[in-house]
Design an enzyme around this catalytic site. Structure first.
Site, PDB file in Angstrom:
ATOM      1  N   LYS A  72       0.852  -1.397   0.460  1.00  0.00           N
ATOM      2  CA  LYS A  72      -0.359  -0.036  -0.152  1.00  0.00           C
ATOM      3  C   LYS A  72       1.400   1.007  -0.024  1.00  0.00           C
ATOM      4  O   LYS A  72       1.444   1.441   1.114  1.00  0.00           O
ATOM      5  CB  LYS A  72      -1.176  -0.032   1.763  1.00  0.00           C
ATOM      6  CG  LYS A  72      -1.709   1.186   1.244  1.00  0.00           C
ATOM      7  CD  LYS A  72      -3.114   0.779   2.461  1.00  0.00           C
ATOM      8  CE  LYS A  72      -4.129   2.496   2.696  1.00  0.00           C
ATOM      9  NZ  LYS A  72      -4.640   2.529   3.599  1.00  0.00           N
ATOM     10  N   SER A 141      -9.272   2.452   2.459  1.00  0.00           N
ATOM     11  CA  SER A 141      -8.527   3.316   1.699  1.00  0.00           C
ATOM     12  C   SER A 141      -7.279   2.452   1.164  1.00  0.00           C
ATOM     13  O   SER A 141      -6.851   2.763   0.242  1.00  0.00           O
ATOM     14  CB  SER A 141      -7.464   4.182   2.872  1.00  0.00           C
ATOM     15  OG  SER A 141      -6.709   3.592   3.572  1.00  0.00           O
ATOM     16  N   SER A 165     -10.287   0.131   6.932  1.00  0.00           N
ATOM     17  CA  SER A 165      -9.740  -0.447   5.163  1.00  0.00           C
ATOM     18  C   SER A 165      -9.160  -1.247   5.354  1.00  0.00           C
ATOM     19  O   SER A 165      -8.694  -0.984   4.670  1.00  0.00           O
ATOM     20  CB  SER A 165      -8.667   1.141   4.809  1.00  0.00           C
ATOM     21  OG  SER A 165      -9.120   2.282   5.634  1.00  0.00           O
TER      22      SER A 165
END
Length: 422
Positions: A72, A141, A165
């Site tokens: 990420k 996210s 998330s």
């Protein structure tokens, strides 16, 4: 859509000599080339680097056996830009890798690229599309991480969770998401949003895959035992149950019934008020800490923040320290009450998300069924395998006792198998 890749099965095939790390990297590269133009899971893609690293000697003997992994883009990487979903960090190259990135690489993972994230892991959507249905959000996210695993582009991806998330995008995309106990995975090298909440997690095809990867990276015994007693689940719909869709209620009931048929005990409960009070406290803590975590960006680069984030930070600045401290005390009482609750149950069973992935890309969906559990620090697993009325995935969430991640993963795997057999 391309079939998802099982990290545990691929690693086993490498060790058995049926595949090489290069074979797996080539397969991932082929799928990425086919799927990425539509899914847009990557912030930075490094196919050439992934393929070259997959041919390095000795990978097959390491715990992760040369498996490709996505990182990420709020986690620092020295070899690839870390842009954090913001123009403020365009082209930014950290001097060092985040601790978890180095853990993955030491364990024999091969980095495929950086995965798309919302702006600073907040709410402004990324460009990523849900691979199950492109017109719908993948969640946030950790959008790119969940979508890449769901699309069969990667067997593993790292994400983060401050509110919801990991669990929410896993539910929306139909993959397993694992948010470990708070601080089980070090957050050094993560762009902090709220230091009391930020937790690094994993995405994989199945519960066994995230358990395998977490064990390989941390060196801990996290893989569930094959022979274990059927768990006793507490079915906890929370005080926000009226905001869950009929599909979400149906999925939770179907999961509970499947667990019962497989031999588990399932007892519906109401959470004590001390636990429920933590939901509001989470919002106070997150806002107050974010306003401080982004003090430099606010003071010197405010014009490069989205209106959404800027408004959120401005609100956070209005929270008095004594209000924040009171919220922390509320959170502490909630954690103690949750620990007491687990004296009678092996795991909680609850909603992962309010419903199927919403249509459109203006919103990443609500973390209303995740905030409480993130604040508790408890391990959480999204268990996939169910669908809503429109055919999109519907996950359910297993929450365990703090520090009992192996047992939580075991309860989640039991439920996963029960759902598959129902």
């Amino acid at each position: 859509m391309t079939e998802m890749l099982s990290a545990a099965a691929l690693a086993h095939a490498v060790r058995a000599g049926r595949l090489t790390p290069a074979d797996i990297a080539e397969r991932c590269a082929e799928t990425i080339r086919a799927q990425e133009p539509q899914v847009r899971a990557f912030a930075t893609l490094d196919l050439d680097g992934m393929l070259a690293r997959s041919r390095e000697a000795g990978l097959a003997e390491r715990p992760l056996a040369g498996l490709p992994i996505g990182i990420k883009d709020v986690l620092d990487t020295a070899a690839l830009p870390t842009e954090r979903g913001s123009p403020l960090y365009a082209g930014y190259l950290p001097a060092t890798d985040a601790a978890v990135v180095r853990m993955a690489l030491r364990a024999g993972a091969v980095m495929a690229g950086k995965m798309a994230t919302t702006e600073f892991a907040f709410m402004k959507p990324a460009a990523t599309r849900n691979p199950r249905r492109h017109a719908h959000t993948p969640g946030g996210s950790s959008a790119g991480s969940a979508a890449a695993v769901a699309a069969g582009m990667l067997p593993l991806a790292l994400g983060t969770q401050t509110a919801g998330s990991v669990i929410r995008p896993a539910s929306f995309c139909g993959v397993t998401g694992y948010k470990p106990s708070f601080k089980l995975i070090p957050v050094l090298g993560l762009k902090v949003f709220a230091w009391s909440l930020d937790t690094i997690g994993l995405f994989g095809a199945h519960v066994g895959d995230v358990a395998f990867a977490a064990a390989a990276m941390t060196g801990r015994d996290l893989q569930p035992d094959e022979e274990s007693e059927a768990p006793h689940f507490a079915l906890a719909k929370t005080a926000r149950a009226d905001q869950a869709s009929p599909d979400a209620h149906a999925a939770l009931e179907a999961a509970a019934e499947a667990a019962r048929k497989a031999g588990a005990r399932v007892t519906e409960i109401e959470l004590p008020p001390e636990i429920e009070a933590s939901d509001e406290a989470q919002g106070v803590i997150q806002s107050y800490e974010a306003a401080l975590a982004f003090a430099d960006e606010w003071d010197r680069h405010r014009e490069q923040l989205s209106d959404m984030l800027a408004a959120y930070l401005a609100d956070g600045m209005t929270i008095a320290p004594e209000t924040y401290d009171a919220a922390r005390r509320t959170a502490r009482r909630g954690r103690h009450a949750l620990a007491d609750l687990f004296a009678g149950y092996d795991a909680l069973l609850t909603f992962s998300a309010p419903g199927e992935a919403p249509e459109g890309h203006a919103s990443t969906g609500s973390p209303m069924f995740n905030r409480l559990w993130t604040l508790s620090g408890a391990p959480c697993v999204n268990v996939a395998g169910l669908t809503g009325a429109s055919g999109l995935p519907m996950g359910v969430q297993v929450v365990g006792r703090f520090g009992r991640d192996k047992a939580t993963l075991g309860a989640a795997r039991f439920l996963e198998r029960a759902i598959a057999a129902a």
